[in-house]
Design a protein around this motif. Sequence first.
Motif, short mmCIF file in Angstrom:
data_model
loop_
_atom_site.label_atom_id
_atom_site.label_comp_id
_atom_site.label_asym_id
_atom_site.label_seq_id
_atom_site.Cartn_x
_atom_site.Cartn_y
_atom_site.Cartn_z
N ALA A 226 0.55 -1.54 -0.04
CA ALA A 226 0.20 -0.30 0.28
C ALA A 226 0.83 1.23 0.02
N LYS A 227 2.15 1.08 0.69
CA LYS A 227 2.93 1.96 0.88
C LYS A 227 3.55 2.53 -0.33
N GLU A 228 3.85 1.81 -0.81
CA GLU A 228 4.49 1.70 -1.94
C GLU A 228 3.60 2.08 -3.49
N LYS A 229 2.45 1.72 -3.53
CA LYS A 229 1.24 1.93 -4.49
C LYS A 229 1.16 3.83 -4.38
N LEU A 230 0.92 4.29 -3.35
CA LEU A 230 0.51 5.81 -3.09
C LEU A 230 1.91 6.37 -3.85
N GLN A 231 3.21 5.74 -2.97
CA GLN A 231 4.47 7.06 -3.49
C GLN A 231 4.52 7.39 -5.01
#
Length: 310
Positions: A158-163
Amino acid sequence: MAGKRRTVYFYTGEETNNKGNVKEWGPAEWERFFNEYNEPWKSYFLGKNYYEGEVGESSTPVARYFHLLKPRSLHDWPEGKDARGNTKSLGVHRKALGLSEIDEYTYLLPVEGTNYVAMFRSSAGPTSVAAAEWMALYLKGKQKSRRFVFKPVLRKNAKEKLQSAVGVRSLYVQFEGQPYGKSESQIEKGVAVAASGKGLAGSDNMKINFNITLDRTQKEGLAVDWLLKETGILAKGVNGGLPGAHVSRLKVKTLQPGKDGKIKVEQVDFFKERITVRTEFGDADEAMDSNQIIAGMYDAIRKFRKKSGQ
């Protein structure tokens, strides 16, 4: 007998001081808070409820924790049976039982060596939003802070997709509670306005939903940039920065750059992407004390470390 399986949530605490500087709390900050907090059972009025907090220490395992309580209204006390099998509200016999109140609770236990904190609550215990508001009011009273939030620990995906997102094409968010106060989010400001309508003040179990969807062909521009910014604000806490209300659902369709240079759409459900742990607490047929609760939280922390690699 086996204990009852319950959920433990994991967060990081983030403080904004009077100059606008943001700091994520680590072991040193929690240690300082535990050492300096010397007013047990200090009450604060948040929204419609009084909340009381204390720093406690368990003996087995040895650990310090923060304990937040929300007293239940007398008319909302549960029922119980007496020796004759008669069912009545516990409030009817509160003097004979020696009860002055019944509380819902939340426990906060820092994860040693990390910036994470575990949270365990009774079924209607104070939420992460209420705990953050309590911390903010306490720190403000010490003239140290103006804002405090608990940010849930998200899975790496989730973090990577938002970043990596270059924009957001659609956003669905649900708020629960009676919002009040201000927020840096335009969407949360809209929620506060919607909830301030005539006749809505004081409504219990209120839910407000926002669903914004752009044209399928829209992959750049001010609109997708604005939705990406709003998503970042909402996802920062996934409990919202809006006093009195919390986000209970947050789904977005992110725009991701593909290897072929084309933009592709990928959905992120932030509540499915939170790291939580299910573990057994105490004995299912006996009331738990603080030692049993902290022991269960320690077991959850061990499982969390395996999931997160911490």
